[in-house]
Scaffold this motif. Structure first.
Motif, PDB file in Angstrom:
ATOM      1  N   LYS A  88      16.951  44.976  15.960  1.00 37.46           N
ATOM      2  CA  LYS A  88      17.432  44.208  17.108  1.00 37.46           C
ATOM      3  C   LYS A  88      16.945  44.866  18.386  1.00 37.46           C
ATOM      4  N   ALA A  89      16.835  44.070  19.456  1.00 34.91           N
ATOM      5  CA  ALA A  89      16.473  44.625  20.762  1.00 34.91           C
ATOM      6  C   ALA A  89      17.618  45.497  21.257  1.00 34.91           C
ATOM      7  N   SER A  90      17.270  46.580  21.928  1.00 35.02           N
ATOM      8  CA  SER A  90      18.298  47.527  22.352  1.00 35.02           C
ATOM      9  C   SER A  90      18.786  47.311  23.772  1.00 35.02           C
ATOM     10  N   SER A  91      18.253  46.327  24.468  1.00 32.64           N
ATOM     11  CA  SER A  91      18.693  46.059  25.838  1.00 32.64           C
ATOM     12  C   SER A  91      18.602  44.566  26.114  1.00 32.64           C
ATOM     13  N   SER A  92      19.274  44.120  27.159  1.00 32.79           N
ATOM     14  CA  SER A  92      19.234  42.694  27.521  1.00 32.79           C
ATOM     15  C   SER A  92      17.823  42.290  27.934  1.00 32.79           C
ATOM     16  N   GLU A  93      17.116  43.213  28.572  1.00 31.80           N
ATOM     17  CA  GLU A  93      15.736  42.921  28.964  1.00 31.80           C
ATOM     18  C   GLU A  93      14.864  42.749  27.729  1.00 31.80           C
ATOM     19  N   GLY A  94      15.079  43.638  26.736  1.00 34.10           N
ATOM     20  CA  GLY A  94      14.325  43.525  25.491  1.00 34.10           C
ATOM     21  C   GLY A  94      14.636  42.236  24.757  1.00 34.10           C
ATOM     22  N   GLU A  95      15.898  41.824  24.764  1.00 37.82           N
ATOM     23  CA  GLU A  95      16.286  40.569  24.130  1.00 37.82           C
ATOM     24  C   GLU A  95      15.528  39.394  24.745  1.00 37.82           C
ATOM     25  N   GLU A  96      15.440  39.404  26.063  1.00 36.11           N
ATOM     26  CA  GLU A  96      14.747  38.310  26.761  1.00 36.11           C
ATOM     27  C   GLU A  96      13.268  38.286  26.384  1.00 36.11           C
ATOM     28  N   ILE A  97      12.658  39.460  26.357  1.00 39.97           N
ATOM     29  CA  ILE A  97      11.231  39.528  26.023  1.00 39.97           C
ATOM     30  C   ILE A  97      10.986  39.035  24.606  1.00 39.97           C
ATOM     31  N   TYR A  98      11.789  39.523  23.657  1.00 34.38           N
ATOM     32  CA  TYR A  98      11.620  39.104  22.263  1.00 34.38           C
ATOM     33  C   TYR A  98      11.877  37.605  22.092  1.00 34.38           C
ATOM     34  N   ASN A  99      12.903  37.119  22.735  1.00 37.69           N
ATOM     35  CA  ASN A  99      13.211  35.690  22.620  1.00 37.69           C
ATOM     36  C   ASN A  99      12.085  34.827  23.173  1.00 37.69           C
ATOM     37  N   ASN A 100      11.459  35.289  24.245  1.00 38.83           N
ATOM     38  CA  ASN A 100      10.383  34.533  24.879  1.00 38.83           C
ATOM     39  C   ASN A 100       9.067  34.615  24.105  1.00 38.83           C
ATOM     40  N   THR A 101       8.905  35.692  23.311  1.00 43.02           N
ATOM     41  CA  THR A 101       7.627  35.884  22.610  1.00 43.02           C
ATOM     42  C   THR A 101       7.675  35.471  21.137  1.00 43.02           C
ATOM     43  N   VAL A 102       8.694  35.913  20.437  1.00 42.07           N
ATOM     44  CA  VAL A 102       8.761  35.593  18.998  1.00 42.07           C
ATOM     45  C   VAL A 102       9.891  34.631  18.657  1.00 42.07           C
ATOM     46  N   GLY A 103      10.733  34.313  19.645  1.00 41.72           N
ATOM     47  CA  GLY A 103      11.774  33.320  19.424  1.00 41.72           C
ATOM     48  C   GLY A 103      13.114  33.871  18.990  1.00 41.72           C
ATOM     49  N   PHE A 104      13.203  35.158  18.734  1.00 40.93           N
ATOM     50  CA  PHE A 104      14.485  35.774  18.363  1.00 40.93           C
ATOM     51  C   PHE A 104      14.433  37.261  18.716  1.00 40.93           C
ATOM     52  N   SER A 105      15.601  37.876  18.878  1.00 45.46           N
ATOM     53  CA  SER A 105      15.661  39.275  19.306  1.00 45.46           C
ATOM     54  C   SER A 105      16.346  40.182  18.291  1.00 45.46           C
ATOM     55  N   LYS A 106      16.575  39.666  17.076  1.00 45.22           N
ATOM     56  CA  LYS A 106      17.110  40.483  15.995  1.00 45.22           C
ATOM     57  C   LYS A 106      16.887  39.759  14.681  1.00 45.22           C
ATOM     58  N   GLY A 107      16.976  40.504  13.593  1.00 45.96           N
ATOM     59  CA  GLY A 107      16.800  39.861  12.294  1.00 45.96           C
ATOM     60  C   GLY A 107      16.566  40.867  11.192  1.00 45.96           C
ATOM     61  N   ASN A 108      16.330  40.338   9.998  1.00 43.04           N
ATOM     62  CA  ASN A 108      16.052  41.180   8.833  1.00 43.04           C
ATOM     63  C   ASN A 108      14.545  41.382   8.713  1.00 43.04           C
ATOM     64  N   PHE A 109      14.163  42.639   8.497  1.00 40.43           N
ATOM     65  CA  PHE A 109      12.741  42.944   8.406  1.00 40.43           C
ATOM     66  C   PHE A 109      12.304  43.111   6.951  1.00 40.43           C
ATOM     67  N   LYS A 110      13.113  43.846   6.172  1.00 38.48           N
ATOM     68  CA  LYS A 110      12.805  44.060   4.760  1.00 38.48           C
ATOM     69  C   LYS A 110      14.104  44.064   3.962  1.00 38.48           C
ATOM     70  N   SER A 111      14.042  43.542   2.739  1.00 38.70           N
ATOM     71  CA  SER A 111      15.198  43.572   1.844  1.00 38.70           C
ATOM     72  C   SER A 111      14.727  43.864   0.428  1.00 38.70           C
ATOM     73  N   PHE A 112      15.441  44.777  -0.238  1.00 39.55           N
ATOM     74  CA  PHE A 112      15.129  45.108  -1.622  1.00 39.55           C
ATOM     75  C   PHE A 112      16.407  45.022  -2.451  1.00 39.55           C
ATOM     76  N   ALA A 113      16.243  44.755  -3.723  1.00 39.19           N
ATOM     77  CA  ALA A 113      17.382  44.699  -4.636  1.00 39.19           C
ATOM     78  C   ALA A 113      16.892  45.081  -6.020  1.00 39.19           C
ATOM     79  N   GLY A 114      17.826  45.520  -6.856  1.00 37.52           N
ATOM     80  CA  GLY A 114      17.443  45.913  -8.206  1.00 37.52           C
ATOM     81  C   GLY A 114      18.586  46.593  -8.925  1.00 37.52           C
ATOM     82  N   SER A 115      18.255  47.501  -9.831  1.00 39.16           N
ATOM     83  CA  SER A 115      19.259  48.214 -10.615  1.00 39.16           C
ATOM     84  C   SER A 115      19.081  49.717 -10.439  1.00 39.16           C
ATOM     85  N   TRP A 116      20.141  50.469 -10.758  1.00 37.32           N
ATOM     86  CA  TRP A 116      20.089  51.934 -10.651  1.00 37.32           C
ATOM     87  C   TRP A 116      20.930  52.546 -11.768  1.00 37.32           C
TER      88      TRP A 116
END
Length: 202
Positions: A88-116
């Motif tokens: 996620k963006a760490s500041s309100s300014e960063g949120e604005e920049i991300y929203n204007n460029t990629v359309g969102f300012s936070k999200g999931n980047f990688k997810s893994f699942a399995g057994s242990w």
């Protein structure tokens, strides 16, 4: 006279025990007197009830991108696991920049699942050596002989190992996935392990 001496000794012993409890707390002084610390410490190893279902977390801040990366790994008590990286963006300014460029300012980047599963024998020599060296180098942080080793298999087709220990100096339980012997000799990314490092407060 002998009875008086015995009574005096008993009173002194009781007073010493009371002072010990006042100084260190009832739990610790009871453990010290009964010798329970060693038993309690040894039970940390290979005891899934101490960490399964808990949230192992960590975070990283990328200043140049105004991005906070947050990691979450859960070893479920049924032998499955999830491990994910969110940002996620760490500041309100960063949120604005991300929203204007990629359309969102936070999200999931990688997810893994399995057994242990917990591993008690046939531990790879490179991993056993790494743990032994760390325990010798930082005994106050990583108590000797109390490290749990797990093997995991991700649904993405990757298998690997991780170790879990209770840090004495920080009062944390720490999960550390380790690269394979082959990965360790190359430039690998944390995502390549299919499980993320994390910790939780005890």
């Amino acid at each position: 006279m002998a009875d008086t001496n015995k009574t005096s000794f008993g009173m002194k012993l009781l007073m010493a025990f009371t002072v010990l409890c006042l100084a260190f707390g009832a739990y610790k002084c009871t453990k010290a007197v009964t010798g329970g610390d060693e038993t309690d410490s040894s039970q940390r190893k290979n005891s899934p009830q101490l960490f399964c279902g808990k949230e192992f977390t960590s975070a990283d801040y990328k200043k140049e991108m105004d991005m906070r990366k947050e990691y979450l790994t859960i070893l479920n008590c049924n032998g499955t696991y999830t491990s994910e990286l969110n940002w996620k963006a760490s500041s309100s300014e960063g949120e604005e920049i991300y929203n204007n460029t990629v359309g969102f300012s936070k999200g999931n980047f990688k997810s893994f699942a399995g057994s242990w599963e917990i591993v008690t024998d046939s531990i790879p020599s490179y991993l056993a050596r790494q743990i032994a060296e760390y325990e010798d180098f930082e005994p106050n942080h990583m108590p000797k002989g109390q490290t749990t080793v797990i093997r995991f298999h991700s649904k993405g087709g990757r298998s690997g190992y991780a170790y879990i220990y209770v840090s004495n100096d920080k009062n944390e339980t720490i999960l550390t996935p380790v690269p394979s012997a082959l990965q360790a000799t190359s430039n690998y990314e944390e995502d390549d392990l299919h499980m993320y490092f994390g910790r939780f407060q005890n």
